[in-house]
Design a protein around this motif. Structure first.
Motif, PDB file in Angstrom:
ATOM      1  N   CYS A  30       5.967   7.671  -2.053  1.00 23.73           N
ATOM      2  CA  CYS A  30       6.267   6.297  -2.469  1.00 23.73           C
ATOM      3  C   CYS A  30       7.480   6.276  -3.398  1.00 23.73           C
ATOM      4  N   ALA A  31       7.488   7.167  -4.379  1.00 23.44           N
ATOM      5  CA  ALA A  31       8.620   7.245  -5.306  1.00 23.44           C
ATOM      6  C   ALA A  31       9.905   7.601  -4.572  1.00 23.44           C
ATOM      7  N   ASN A  32       9.815   8.562  -3.659  1.00 19.80           N
ATOM      8  CA  ASN A  32      11.003   8.958  -2.894  1.00 19.80           C
ATOM      9  C   ASN A  32      11.522   7.805  -2.041  1.00 19.80           C
ATOM     10  N   ASN A  33      10.598   7.060  -1.447  1.00 16.83           N
ATOM     11  CA  ASN A  33      10.997   5.919  -0.618  1.00 16.83           C
ATOM     12  C   ASN A  33      11.733   4.856  -1.425  1.00 16.83           C
ATOM     13  N   PHE A  34      11.421   4.793  -2.723  1.00 10.19           N
ATOM     14  CA  PHE A  34      12.046   3.793  -3.594  1.00 10.19           C
ATOM     15  C   PHE A  34      13.214   4.381  -4.390  1.00 10.19           C
ATOM     16  N   SER A  35      13.460   5.658  -4.186  1.00 13.16           N
ATOM     17  CA  SER A  35      14.578   6.362  -4.839  1.00 13.16           C
ATOM     18  C   SER A  35      14.435   6.408  -6.356  1.00 13.16           C
ATOM     19  N   ILE A  36      13.198   6.715  -6.819  1.00 12.64           N
ATOM     20  CA  ILE A  36      12.998   6.957  -8.248  1.00 12.64           C
ATOM     21  C   ILE A  36      12.389   8.344  -8.424  1.00 12.64           C
ATOM     22  N   LYS A  37      12.476   8.869  -9.629  1.00 13.71           N
ATOM     23  CA  LYS A  37      11.945  10.192  -9.921  1.00 13.71           C
ATOM     24  C   LYS A  37      10.420  10.147 -10.015  1.00 13.71           C
ATOM     25  N   SER A  38       9.799  11.327  -9.838  1.00 11.78           N
ATOM     26  CA  SER A  38       8.339  11.379  -9.865  1.00 11.78           C
ATOM     27  C   SER A  38       7.862  12.767 -10.267  1.00 11.78           C
ATOM     28  N   TYR A  39       6.555  12.854 -10.513  1.00  8.97           N
ATOM     29  CA  TYR A  39       5.935  14.144 -10.845  1.00  8.97           C
ATOM     30  C   TYR A  39       4.559  14.187 -10.193  1.00  8.97           C
ATOM     31  N   LEU A  40       4.267  15.299  -9.496  1.00  4.40           N
ATOM     32  CA  LEU A  40       2.969  15.490  -8.851  1.00  4.40           C
ATOM     33  C   LEU A  40       2.022  16.173  -9.832  1.00  4.40           C
TER      34      LEU A  40
ATOM     35  N   ASN B 122      15.506   3.916 -14.639  1.00  5.18           N
ATOM     36  CA  ASN B 122      14.590   3.864 -15.780  1.00  5.18           C
ATOM     37  C   ASN B 122      13.126   3.815 -15.358  1.00  5.18           C
ATOM     38  N   MET B 123      12.848   4.080 -14.081  1.00  3.67           N
ATOM     39  CA  MET B 123      11.478   4.085 -13.568  1.00  3.67           C
ATOM     40  C   MET B 123      11.080   5.507 -13.175  1.00  3.67           C
ATOM     41  N   PHE B 124       9.850   5.889 -13.521  1.00  9.36           N
ATOM     42  CA  PHE B 124       9.356   7.240 -13.222  1.00  9.36           C
ATOM     43  C   PHE B 124       7.880   7.122 -12.855  1.00  9.36           C
ATOM     44  N   LEU B 125       7.481   7.757 -11.747  1.00 10.78           N
ATOM     45  CA  LEU B 125       6.105   7.653 -11.259  1.00 10.78           C
ATOM     46  C   LEU B 125       5.378   8.987 -11.397  1.00 10.78           C
ATOM     47  N   ILE B 126       4.144   8.928 -11.885  1.00 11.02           N
ATOM     48  CA  ILE B 126       3.287  10.109 -11.995  1.00 11.02           C
ATOM     49  C   ILE B 126       2.036   9.867 -11.150  1.00 11.02           C
ATOM     50  N   GLY B 127       1.762  10.763 -10.209  1.00 13.98           N
ATOM     51  CA  GLY B 127       0.587  10.630  -9.358  1.00 13.98           C
ATOM     52  C   GLY B 127       0.042  11.976  -8.948  1.00 13.98           C
ATOM     53  N   ASP B 128      -1.161  11.962  -8.367  1.00 13.36           N
ATOM     54  CA  ASP B 128      -1.816  13.229  -8.015  1.00 13.36           C
ATOM     55  C   ASP B 128      -1.829  13.484  -6.510  1.00 13.36           C
ATOM     56  N   ARG B 129      -1.214  12.587  -5.721  1.00 15.40           N
ATOM     57  CA  ARG B 129      -1.224  12.762  -4.267  1.00 15.40           C
ATOM     58  C   ARG B 129       0.201  12.728  -3.722  1.00 15.40           C
ATOM     59  N   GLU B 130       0.352  13.363  -2.566  1.00 14.58           N
ATOM     60  CA  GLU B 130       1.662  13.372  -1.922  1.00 14.58           C
ATOM     61  C   GLU B 130       2.125  11.960  -1.577  1.00 14.58           C
ATOM     62  N   THR B 131       1.174  11.054  -1.309  1.00  9.20           N
ATOM     63  CA  THR B 131       1.562   9.673  -1.005  1.00  9.20           C
ATOM     64  C   THR B 131       2.217   9.001  -2.205  1.00  9.20           C
ATOM     65  N   ASP B 132       1.820   9.403  -3.420  1.00  8.14           N
ATOM     66  CA  ASP B 132       2.469   8.868  -4.621  1.00  8.14           C
ATOM     67  C   ASP B 132       3.924   9.323  -4.689  1.00  8.14           C
ATOM     68  N   ILE B 133       4.128  10.605  -4.426  1.00  9.00           N
ATOM     69  CA  ILE B 133       5.482  11.158  -4.486  1.00  9.00           C
ATOM     70  C   ILE B 133       6.338  10.586  -3.361  1.00  9.00           C
TER      71      ILE B 133
ATOM     72  N   ARG C 118       0.840  -1.196   0.000  1.00  7.57           N
ATOM     73  CA  ARG C 118       0.000   0.000   0.000  1.00  7.57           C
ATOM     74  C   ARG C 118       0.877   1.250   0.000  1.00  7.57           C
ATOM     75  N   LYS C 119       0.685   2.096  -1.013  1.00 10.27           N
ATOM     76  CA  LYS C 119       1.440   3.348  -1.059  1.00 10.27           C
ATOM     77  C   LYS C 119       1.138   4.186   0.184  1.00 10.27           C
ATOM     78  N   PRO C 120       2.126   4.852   0.783  1.00  8.79           N
ATOM     79  CA  PRO C 120       3.439   5.200   0.215  1.00  8.79           C
ATOM     80  C   PRO C 120       4.528   4.150   0.384  1.00  8.79           C
TER      81      PRO C 120
END
Length: 397
Positions: free
Chosen positions: A370-380, A357-368, A337-339
């Motif tokens: 989650c990406a930070n916890n996994f050390s990948i880039k993301s966009y809110l 090579n992984m990038f996450l796009i989400g609309d909530r802070e929990t998505d970002i 369950r994210k994050p």
């Protein structure tokens, strides 16, 4: 379009002793039958039924696949009484064919978005073919394209003006085959040239690695690299609020409303040979608001919409768990369950993708988070702007 037909009856004589007692599509590529790799690709593109048209050494195919099922996808094996060739095999299977269906050779594949040929089928043609570019067309014959129509299809001669080859993937209308008597014939030599002559075939160039196991040289090349996953990038989307409107526990197919530019972005990514995944928290299952089957129906509707546009999502990952669940089997603090990062770990492991090579796009802070916890880039995502434009202007490198 729900059906994909695979031609798996050829003897593969150019491969010599390798195929003396073995169907060519059953030869191992990177340790697994090539046909299994095809089926996995077809399944993730959202098809509901796969027909295997078998002949040479057909018992091997039957024994391997008779009990194999993919979720929401049926496999049916049709065996010829005697070898009929690629054209005869389709005529033999006529009663099992959908009115419109995908068809592909069992010994080749374009590792690209071949679903895109779906958009070329219209009232002015009865077939569409996926084309691939090559530096050396000497093995494949000649295909020429003009204004989307195939104007030359010759498996024997080479065109100096074209570097296009038959990618071995088609869309056919069933009516093409209704007036043929059952006999041995070649799809490439006896049927396609006449369709082209009548201006009845369109073609689409598909970007992606073309793999063919029909000769000793190409078979060796197929085994020399992990061509399905080599250095591919993955864009990972949250679902509700990112790809579709969030209605609050969204699960009814009638509530599916795509976000601005979402379908267009997914198709763009498919065409550029990215992996596309969804990671979604589904607490509504844990709270007994809806069932897992409802969620799968919603995902199937998303895939159907995308397929009509020549696009697809490679896999949906979901977490049905929640610490306040009403259903005991879903009541836990899940790593998925994210994050938390369980779903991202699964993507990395199952698809052999590096974090860079992984990038996450989400609309909530929990998505970002989650990406930070996994050390990948993301966009809110703000939930309003056009997703394709955002990707091209702010994310794409």
């Amino acid at each position: 379009m729900r059906q994909c037909v695979i031609l798996v009856g050829g003897k593969g004589t150019r491969l010599g002793s390798l195929t003396k007692n073995m169907p060519k599509p059953m030869l191992n590529v990177n340790g697994r039958p090539f046909l299994l790799l095809l089926l996995e690709t077809i399944h993730r593109y959202g098809f509901e039924e796969i027909l295997l048209l078998a002949s040479h050494a057909n018992s091997i195919i039957y024994d391997y696949f008779k009990d194999l099922t993919f979720k929401n996808c049926k496999i049916k094996i049709i065996v010829e009484d005697e070898p009929l060739g690629t054209g005869g095999a389709l005529i033999n299977a006529y009663d099992y064919l959908d009115s419109t269906f995908f068809c592909m050779n069992g010994d080749s594949l374009i590792d690209g978005n071949w679903l895109a040929i779906n958009q070329k089928l219209d009232d002015n043609c009865s077939a569409v073919i996926a084309l691939s570019k090559t530096e050396n067309a000497s093995r494949y014959g000649s295909i020429e394209l003009k204004n989307d129509y195939v104007i030359k299809f010759d498996e024997k001669t080479i065109s100096k003006s074209s570097n296009l080859i038959n990618g071995g993937i088609y869309i056919f209308r069933k009516e093409i085959f209704k007036d043929f008597e059952l006999s041995q014939m070649s799809l490439e030599k006896d049927i396609m040239p006449n369709l082209v002559k009548n201006n009845n075939v369109k073609g689409t160039i598909i970007d992606g690695y073309f793999i063919d196991i029909g000769t000793p040289e190409s078979f060796k090349e197929a085994n020399s690299r992990d061509w399905q996953k080599a250095n591919k990038k993955a864009i990972i989307f949250d679902r509700d609020g990112t790809l579709n409107e969030d209605e609050g526990y969204t699960y009814k197919t009638s509530d599916l409303k795509w976000k601005n530019g979402a379908v267009e972005l997914i198709k763009y990514l498919n065409n550029k040979n990215y992996f596309v995944f969804v990671v979604t928290n589904q607490a509504g299952i844990a709270k007994a608001i809806y069932e897992e089957s409802d969620m799968h129906k919603f995902h199937n509707k998303m895939q159907d919409d995308l397929k009509n546009m020549g696009a697809h999502i490679d896999k949906f990952y979901f977490s049905p768990y929640h610490v306040d669940a009403n259903l005991q089997k879903y009541k836990k603090d899940s790593d998925c369950r994210k994050p938390k990062t369980g779903m991202l770990k699964k993507i990395q492991s199952e698809w052999n993708i590096s974090k860079e090579n992984m990038f996450l796009i989400g609309d909530r802070e929990t998505d970002i988070e989650c990406a930070n916890n996994f050390s990948i880039k993301s966009y809110l995502y703000n939930g309003h702007d056009n997703l394709l434009n955002i990707f091209l202007e702010k994310i794409h490198e």
